[in-house]
Design a protein around this motif. Structure first.
Motif, PDB file in Angstrom:
ATOM      1  N   SER A 150      11.706  -0.045  -1.211  1.00 54.43           N
ATOM      2  CA  SER A 150      12.319  -0.433  -2.569  1.00 54.43           C
ATOM      3  C   SER A 150      12.070  -1.893  -3.018  1.00 54.43           C
ATOM      4  CB  SER A 150      13.597   0.171  -2.921  1.00 54.43           C
ATOM      5  OG  SER A 150      14.730  -0.692  -1.920  1.00 54.43           O
ATOM      6  N   LYS A 151      12.128  -2.994  -1.916  1.00 55.26           N
ATOM      7  CA  LYS A 151      11.999  -4.304  -2.150  1.00 55.26           C
ATOM      8  C   LYS A 151      10.496  -4.445  -2.562  1.00 55.26           C
ATOM      9  CE  LYS A 151      15.879  -5.495   0.721  1.00 55.26           C
ATOM     10  NZ  LYS A 151      16.365  -6.339   1.965  1.00 55.26           N
ATOM     11  N   LEU A 152       9.807  -4.096  -1.978  1.00 55.23           N
ATOM     12  CA  LEU A 152       8.275  -4.309  -2.278  1.00 55.23           C
ATOM     13  C   LEU A 152       7.892  -3.495  -3.315  1.00 55.23           C
ATOM     14  CD1 LEU A 152       7.262  -4.938   1.448  1.00 55.23           C
ATOM     15  CD2 LEU A 152       7.756  -6.708  -0.248  1.00 55.23           C
ATOM     16  N   TRP A 153       8.455  -2.530  -3.629  1.00 58.88           N
ATOM     17  CA  TRP A 153       7.712  -1.444  -4.690  1.00 58.88           C
ATOM     18  C   TRP A 153       7.047  -1.881  -5.937  1.00 58.88           C
ATOM     19  CZ3 TRP A 153       6.007   3.207  -4.570  1.00 58.88           C
ATOM     20  CH2 TRP A 153       5.711   4.069  -5.645  1.00 58.88           C
ATOM     21  N   ASP A 154       7.332  -2.828  -6.406  1.00 53.18           N
ATOM     22  CA  ASP A 154       6.818  -3.387  -7.783  1.00 53.18           C
ATOM     23  C   ASP A 154       5.358  -3.829  -7.551  1.00 53.18           C
ATOM     24  OD1 ASP A 154       8.936  -2.786  -9.416  1.00 53.18           O
ATOM     25  OD2 ASP A 154       9.660  -4.805  -9.249  1.00 53.18           O
ATOM     26  N   SER A 155       5.154  -4.194  -6.308  1.00 55.02           N
ATOM     27  CA  SER A 155       3.784  -4.969  -6.059  1.00 55.02           C
ATOM     28  C   SER A 155       3.080  -3.626  -5.076  1.00 55.02           C
ATOM     29  CB  SER A 155       3.824  -6.173  -5.176  1.00 55.02           C
ATOM     30  OG  SER A 155       4.449  -5.814  -3.903  1.00 55.02           O
ATOM     31  N   ARG A 156       3.622  -3.256  -4.360  1.00 54.84           N
ATOM     32  CA  ARG A 156       2.949  -2.103  -3.493  1.00 54.84           C
ATOM     33  C   ARG A 156       2.365  -1.022  -4.113  1.00 54.84           C
ATOM     34  NH1 ARG A 156       4.148  -3.141   2.220  1.00 54.84           N
ATOM     35  NH2 ARG A 156       3.893  -5.473   2.524  1.00 54.84           N
ATOM     36  N   LYS A 157       3.093  -0.543  -5.214  1.00 55.38           N
ATOM     37  CA  LYS A 157       2.635   0.600  -5.948  1.00 55.38           C
ATOM     38  C   LYS A 157       1.382   0.457  -6.610  1.00 55.38           C
ATOM     39  CE  LYS A 157       5.198  -0.818 -10.347  1.00 55.38           C
ATOM     40  NZ  LYS A 157       6.218  -0.496 -11.029  1.00 55.38           N
ATOM     41  N   GLU A 158       1.037  -0.802  -6.751  1.00 54.61           N
ATOM     42  CA  GLU A 158      -0.356  -1.068  -7.362  1.00 54.61           C
ATOM     43  C   GLU A 158      -1.413  -0.362  -6.522  1.00 54.61           C
ATOM     44  OE1 GLU A 158      -0.513  -1.642 -10.568  1.00 54.61           O
ATOM     45  OE2 GLU A 158       1.531  -1.779 -10.555  1.00 54.61           O
ATOM     46  N   TYR A 159      -1.342  -0.732  -5.189  1.00 52.96           N
ATOM     47  CA  TYR A 159      -2.334  -0.320  -4.220  1.00 52.96           C
ATOM     48  C   TYR A 159      -2.291   1.354  -4.296  1.00 52.96           C
ATOM     49  CZ  TYR A 159      -2.027  -4.947  -2.216  1.00 52.96           C
ATOM     50  OH  TYR A 159      -2.173  -6.185  -2.043  1.00 52.96           O
ATOM     51  N   LYS A 195      16.550   4.115  -4.593  1.00 54.41           N
ATOM     52  CA  LYS A 195      16.146   4.460  -5.827  1.00 54.41           C
ATOM     53  C   LYS A 195      15.231   3.481  -6.391  1.00 54.41           C
ATOM     54  CE  LYS A 195      18.959   8.201  -7.114  1.00 54.41           C
ATOM     55  NZ  LYS A 195      20.174   8.797  -8.025  1.00 54.41           N
ATOM     56  N   VAL A 196      14.187   3.685  -7.278  1.00 59.92           N
ATOM     57  CA  VAL A 196      13.593   2.464  -8.064  1.00 59.92           C
ATOM     58  C   VAL A 196      13.178   2.969  -9.349  1.00 59.92           C
ATOM     59  CG1 VAL A 196      12.290   1.643  -5.975  1.00 59.92           C
ATOM     60  CG2 VAL A 196      11.318   3.284  -7.315  1.00 59.92           C
ATOM     61  N   LYS A 197      12.902   1.853 -10.294  1.00 60.45           N
ATOM     62  CA  LYS A 197      12.669   2.339 -11.563  1.00 60.45           C
ATOM     63  C   LYS A 197      11.291   2.363 -11.810  1.00 60.45           C
ATOM     64  CE  LYS A 197      16.450  -0.685 -13.614  1.00 60.45           C
ATOM     65  NZ  LYS A 197      16.854  -1.555 -14.475  1.00 60.45           N
ATOM     66  N   ILE A 198      10.972   3.584 -12.521  1.00 64.61           N
ATOM     67  CA  ILE A 198       9.609   3.975 -12.820  1.00 64.61           C
ATOM     68  C   ILE A 198       9.468   3.928 -14.527  1.00 64.61           C
ATOM     69  CG2 ILE A 198       7.927   5.884 -12.601  1.00 64.61           C
ATOM     70  CD1 ILE A 198       8.486   4.912 -10.076  1.00 64.61           C
ATOM     71  N   LYS A 199       8.398   3.323 -14.633  1.00 58.41           N
ATOM     72  CA  LYS A 199       8.053   3.390 -16.097  1.00 58.41           C
ATOM     73  C   LYS A 199       7.190   4.587 -16.594  1.00 58.41           C
ATOM     74  CE  LYS A 199       6.850  -1.732 -15.733  1.00 58.41           C
ATOM     75  NZ  LYS A 199       5.972  -2.703 -15.907  1.00 58.41           N
ATOM     76  N   ASP A 209       2.845   1.828   2.102  1.00 50.86           N
ATOM     77  CA  ASP A 209       2.711   1.643   0.612  1.00 50.86           C
ATOM     78  C   ASP A 209       1.425   0.517   0.420  1.00 50.86           C
ATOM     79  OD1 ASP A 209       3.931  -0.532   1.768  1.00 50.86           O
ATOM     80  OD2 ASP A 209       5.419  -0.216   0.148  1.00 50.86           O
ATOM     81  N   ASP A 210       1.019  -0.136   1.419  1.00 52.26           N
ATOM     82  CA  ASP A 210      -0.173  -0.964   1.214  1.00 52.26           C
ATOM     83  C   ASP A 210      -1.348  -0.476   2.013  1.00 52.26           C
ATOM     84  OD1 ASP A 210       1.013  -1.501   3.610  1.00 52.26           O
ATOM     85  OD2 ASP A 210       0.525  -3.848   3.770  1.00 52.26           O
ATOM     86  N   THR A 211      -1.444   0.908   2.281  1.00 54.20           N
ATOM     87  CA  THR A 211      -2.553   1.278   2.902  1.00 54.20           C
ATOM     88  C   THR A 211      -3.427   1.940   1.659  1.00 54.20           C
ATOM     89  OG1 THR A 211      -1.304   2.052   4.926  1.00 54.20           O
ATOM     90  CG2 THR A 211      -3.397   3.017   4.680  1.00 54.20           C
ATOM     91  N   VAL A 212      -4.625   1.955   1.684  1.00 56.01           N
ATOM     92  CA  VAL A 212      -5.496   2.398   0.864  1.00 56.01           C
ATOM     93  C   VAL A 212      -6.424   3.259   1.365  1.00 56.01           C
ATOM     94  CG1 VAL A 212      -7.561   1.977  -1.026  1.00 56.01           C
ATOM     95  CG2 VAL A 212      -5.456   0.490  -0.897  1.00 56.01           C
ATOM     96  N   PHE A 213      -6.546   4.533   0.887  1.00 56.06           N
ATOM     97  CA  PHE A 213      -7.418   5.678   1.566  1.00 56.06           C
ATOM     98  C   PHE A 213      -8.492   5.830   0.669  1.00 56.06           C
ATOM     99  CE2 PHE A 213      -2.966   6.762   3.103  1.00 56.06           C
ATOM    100  CZ  PHE A 213      -3.326   6.782   4.338  1.00 56.06           C
ATOM    101  N   VAL A 214      -9.709   6.111   1.524  1.00 51.79           N
ATOM    102  CA  VAL A 214     -10.878   6.936   0.654  1.00 51.79           C
ATOM    103  C   VAL A 214     -10.828   8.350   1.027  1.00 51.79           C
ATOM    104  CG1 VAL A 214     -13.405   6.924   0.535  1.00 51.79           C
ATOM    105  CG2 VAL A 214     -12.498   4.700   1.218  1.00 51.79           C
TER     106      VAL A 214
END
Length: 492
Positions: free
Chosen positions: A91-100, A119-123, A179-184
């Motif tokens: 939750s602490k890193l969610w705002d940046s990591r969700k972009e990945y 819990k985190v806030k989702i726009k 959350d900072d893993t990108v999959f093909v």
């Protein structure tokens, strides 16, 4: 002839038998058995003569798009809908990591859950671009004694078992990642299609750092790189995982706890090198351009490494790489080597990512080794602690410092029925060179022509061949990359 005496075990009163006597007594039987087998084999050949048909791989030349370009055919017919992704997040890193996550997640196609500690806030406009979000169960009853780590490792190690309890229908594989893993995702499917999902499989890869693997385990799948577990194995894991976790309170992370439980289930790691933990710092040009001949599945640690493409943010650079994957996901980052013999240049293509041109002729054996553009996870051990060979960026001489061209755009050319990649030069200082040969600094653009090849991993692993094409435009080099022809060898 010397004979050896052998005592039979059936009766101590039976006289010893010599090897020569035994052989002589069995010769008639061996002769007639061999004759019978030969006759049976000959008759089978008469009924089923050997086929002279040579496999001709089918190549899709249709215009690529997300829904059709990456069709995957294997014996197990696993599709994206059969895979549940389990994403470990904070939750602490969610705002940046969700972009990945947004970059590779495909609403309506991918399935899975993000598992958070709080819990985190989702726009409102984000809910459709992200996976479902679940809060992990509390783990305070489970012991954790490692002073260097964090007890969140216990929570993360349990998310696969918690995902199983969600009761998702039709799931064959659970794929875990950070959350900072990108999959093909097409290549995730390609890799998992090789394996029978009804069997026990634990699939992933090791770290690039030799000492990371020593401290943790070479038999462990690293969670940041991502790993896959077949459905029946997850069912067995869920039955015993908490008991298993209690037996290993001193382990550091979630992935080594997972591997400890796999050991208790007698399931070894099946290694797939396309899962990339990326335990390095800095510029990973050398790592990606030296990619092994295997599908590019995942990449991790984007907050640690430099942006893949200079001049972009980390998120922008990952998005840019995935744009190339839309046109030929099976070939992204795959290496091809060719030469310009007139100008005595060596050329290294990492499709969809970068092209490098070097003065002089470097052998394919040298060029396929990753160049040392990055720094080891343990910086003090930088030159001695990798799980693979590396080579100096400058080759044997500063004059061989590569001129790098990064992908600018990828498109499908209807007239040529080929994918066209345009690579632009990355302007940087080069060492002064007194070699009396033409300099690659005169080239500002490299154009790479290639047919899409979604079925390349159904054949034996082989790099594509590369050829320099004629060019009438000053400062523009044209290359062709594709299947090697008969008797085609990389030589100058």
């Amino acid at each position: 002839m010397k004979t050896t005496t052998i005592m039979t075990s059936s009766s101590p009163h039976r006289p010893p038998i010599t090897v020569t006597t035994a052989l002589r007594s069995s010769l008639p039987f061996l002769f007639f058995s061999s004759l019978l087998l030969y006759l049976l084999y000959s008759s089978k050949l008469l009924i089923y003569p050997p086929s002279n048909h040579q496999y001709n791989p089918k190549i899709n030349y249709q215009h690529p798009n997300l829904t059709t370009t990456n069709r995957i055919i294997t014996g197990y017919n696993t599709e994206l809908k059969h895979i549940a992704f389990c994403i470990a997040a904070s939750s602490k890193l969610w705002d940046s990591r969700k972009e990945y996550i947004k970059l590779w997640w495909r609403p309506g196609e991918t399935r899975g859950t993000v598992w958070l500690d709080n819990k985190v806030k989702i726009k409102n406009n984000e809910s459709e671009t992200l996976p479902d979000i679940q809060i992990s169960q509390k783990t305070s009853r489970l012991p954790y004694t490692n002073r260097q780590g964090h007890r969140s490792a216990i929570r993360i190690s349990r998310i696969v078992s918690e995902a199983l309890r969600l009761g998702l229908e039709g799931v064959r594989w659970f794929v875990m990642g950070d959350d900072d893993t990108v999959f093909v995702v097409e290549n995730v499917v390609r890799v998992l299609n090789k394996y029978n999902h009804n069997q026990f499989y634990y699939i992933g890869s090791s770290s690039e750092s030799h000492f990371q693997n020593i401290f943790l385990s070479y038999s462990m799948a690293y969670g940041g790189a991502g790993f896959a577990i077949s459905y029946p194995l997850v069912k067995e894991l869920a039955k015993m995982q908490d008991r298993c976790i209690k037996r290993y309170p001193g382990l550091y992370g979630s992935d080594d706890r997972m591997q400890a439980c796999m050991s208790e289930l007698n399931v070894p790691l099946t290694k797939e090198p396309g899962f990339h933990q990326t335990d390095v710092y800095g510029n990973i040009l050398g790592l990606l351009s030296g990619h092994p001949v295997t599908p590019f599945v995942s990449l991790h640690h984007f907050d640690v490494i430099d942006p893949i493409f200079p001049g972009m943010t980390r998120v922008e650079s990952v998005k840019h790489l995935l744009e190339s994957a839309k046109y030929d996901s099976a070939s992204v980052s795959q290496q091809s080597i060719c030469y310009d013999p007139k100008r005595k240049w060596s050329i290294l293509v990492s499709w969809g990512f970068a092209v490098q041109i070097m003065r002089g002729i470097l052998s394919p054996r040298e060029l396929e080794i990753p160049s040392h553009t990055f720094i080891n996870w343990y910086k003090v051990l930088d030159f001695s602690a990798y799980t693979f060979n590396t080579r100096p960026v400058t080759g044997h001489d500063p004059c061989q410092t590569p001129f790098v061209f990064y992908i600018n755009s990828t498109r499908y050319d209807e007239s040529r029925r080929m994918t066209v990649g345009v690579y632009g030069v990355h302007r940087q200082r080069h060492p002064r060179c007194r070699w009396k040969m033409e300099s690659p600094e005169k080239i500002h653009t490299v154009v790479v022509l290639k047919h899409e090849d979604p079925d390349r991993w159904l054949r034996a692993p082989r790099k594509d061949c590369c050829r320099v094409l004629p060019s009438r435009k000053e400062g523009v080099m044209y290359l062709w990359v594709g299947h090697c022809g008969e008797n085609e060898v990389i030589e100058v």
